[in-house]
Design an enzyme around this catalytic site. Structure first.
Site, PDB file in Angstrom:
ATOM      1  N   THR A 333       0.851  -1.191   0.000  1.00 23.42           N
ATOM      2  CA  THR A 333       0.000   0.000   0.000  1.00 23.42           C
ATOM      3  C   THR A 333       0.885   1.238   0.000  1.00 23.42           C
ATOM      4  O   THR A 333       1.915   1.276   0.666  1.00 23.42           O
ATOM      5  CB  THR A 333      -0.948   0.011   1.216  1.00 23.42           C
ATOM      6  OG1 THR A 333      -1.741   1.210   1.192  1.00 23.42           O
ATOM      7  CG2 THR A 333      -0.194  -0.039   2.531  1.00 23.42           C
ATOM      8  N   HIS A 385       2.578 -11.697  14.211  1.00 22.72           N
ATOM      9  CA  HIS A 385       3.648 -12.277  15.019  1.00 22.72           C
ATOM     10  C   HIS A 385       3.385 -13.746  15.338  1.00 22.72           C
ATOM     11  O   HIS A 385       4.278 -14.465  15.795  1.00 22.72           O
ATOM     12  CB  HIS A 385       3.816 -11.476  16.309  1.00 22.72           C
ATOM     13  CG  HIS A 385       5.236 -11.387  16.771  1.00 22.72           C
ATOM     14  ND1 HIS A 385       6.186 -12.330  16.468  1.00 22.72           N
ATOM     15  CD2 HIS A 385       5.875 -10.449  17.541  1.00 22.72           C
ATOM     16  CE1 HIS A 385       7.337 -11.996  17.005  1.00 22.72           C
ATOM     17  NE2 HIS A 385       7.188 -10.853  17.665  1.00 22.72           N
TER      18      HIS A 385
END
Length: 414
Positions: A333, A385
């Site tokens: 993006t 994560h």
């Protein structure tokens, strides 16, 4: 002959749709393949066109109604239009022709703001209504006076400034002096924007999202573009050499080295992809969409530039298909085109990482013990994560930085 108008066949991932805008009304003449109605789903807007020359006989599902796949939404009469349509004067024809000559973005903007095309003056070719015309009207709304034919009268002396005619049907009265009018508008959230909001909140609530940052010196790429820009455009039939293709190629090479960044999460399973399909975020009037470039590892810079331009044009025109928006393995993006200096991008689930580009800005940096001015860009990598360790995320972002600061390494794959 009566024909049933049905909603399109929705893919398995789309449960239903909403009637967004009826562009034709019962009795209104239309030609074969003229746009009749827009049906908005969670991902795209589908257009239904006239099956033949004729007119709608009746509408079964009104605007805002929910429809299922292949559900009958109207009946169509093939052949000549209703008599009332043929007898309408030129002014009525102009009122209905104008919205049909406008693009999907204009029609959508009119619908969301409860406007009719006749309320806005078109400045495009032949009076065509442009998106800018609607936006300007929303900023400075100007009532449209309705002119009706009257019998000729003998001119009379103009009244004095303080005099007003007691009866007037065609004059517009200007707002009284004083504070500006304070107004509010309540517009229902579109299905696409509601789906985007739901996915973004879900990504933040469900993923263990973390963001790592770095910065890249854009001098080498800017110099390369300056040197070969004209030759590149000539060799590839007008395709311009931009920054995005370098980032896509650098990301593709880095994804090969760190496959966890290119993976996705499916329940308790980690799915590793042996290909790189990069989703490119595109801002449209209807919201943010992320069409996909397939197999970017095998694409040239020119192929990437052409692909991005094509997808962006389709997105802004509302012509993207569901297939073009599904299956990406990694997202890029670019908030820098709007002036963003630094941001934290949100994951595009079920992908595990997203790369954020930002504005290029001259900044002082230390180089060989000296302070120099360089065109710098901050990079941000948000990642899940649960699947990606911090070490992998940082090394991935450093690899992207190194490839961009030495573009020859992209070609050499080193």
């Amino acid at each position: 002959m009566s024909i049933e108008i049905k909603a399109p066949s929705f893919p398995e991932s789309v449960a239903d749709g909403t009637i967004a805008t009826w562009h034709k009304q019962p009795g209104e003449a239309c030609k074969r393949d003229d746009l009749i109605v827009d049906i908005e789903t969670d991902k795209v807007v589908m257009e239904v066109v006239a099956p033949a020359d004729g007119s709608l006989s009746d509408i079964i599902v009104a605007e805002g109604g929910t429809v299922l796949s292949n559900e009958v939404i109207a009946h169509f009469t093939a052949g000549a239009a209703a008599p009332a349509q043929a007898e309408e004067g030129p002014s009525a024809a102009t009122a209905t022709d104008q919205p049909d000559s406008s693009g999907p973005a204009v029609r959508k903007l009119l619908h969301e703001n409860n406007l009719h095309a006749t309320q806005v003056t078109g400045t495009g070719k032949g009076g065509r209504l442009l998106k800018e015309d609607v936006l300007n009207y929303l900023k400075h709304p100007t009532p449209v006076a309705v002119v009706t034919p009257v019998a000729p009268v003998t001119p009379a002396p103009a009244p004095m400034a303080k005099e007003m005619p007691k009866e007037s049907t065609n004059q517009m009265v200007s707002p009284s002096s004083g504070p500006q009018h304070r107004t509010s508008r309540r517009v229902p959230m579109t299905r696409l924007r509601a789906t985007i909001a739901k996915r973004l909140v879900s990504a933040q609530n469900e993923a263990a999202m973390l963001t790592t940052y770095n910065e890249v010196d854009m001098s080498p790429i800017m110099a390369l573009r300056k040197q070969y820009k004209a030759q590149f455009e000539k060799a590839h039939n007008g395709t311009r050499l931009g920054f995005m293709s370098f980032f896509v190629k650098a990301a593709a090479e880095a994804l090969k080295r760190y496959p966890a960044v290119n993976a996705s999460l499916d329940g308790n399973d980690m799915v590793y992809h042996a290909y790189q399909d990069v989703s490119v975020a595109v801002s449209t009037d209807r919201g943010l969409v992320v069409p996909v470039l397939r197999d970017v590892e095998a694409m040239t810079l020119a192929d990437i530039e052409k692909g991005i331009v094509d997808l962006a044009n389709q997105a802004k025109a509302g012509k993207l298909t569901l297939e073009e928006m599904q299956g990406g393995t990694f997202t890029i993006t670019n908030g820098g085109i709007f002036g963003s200096l630094l941001s934290t991008p949100i994951l595009n689930a079920p992908q595990t990482a997203i790369l954020g580009m930002h504005k290029i800005q001259d900044r002082p940096v230390a180089e060989n013990g000296e302070v120099v001015i360089r065109p710098m860009m901050y990079l941000a990598l948000s990642y899940d994560h649960r699947m990606i360790d911090g070490k992998e995320a940082v090394q991935f972002l450093v690899t992207v930085k190194e490839l961009l600061q030495d573009p020859a390494r992209i070609l050499l794959e080193i």
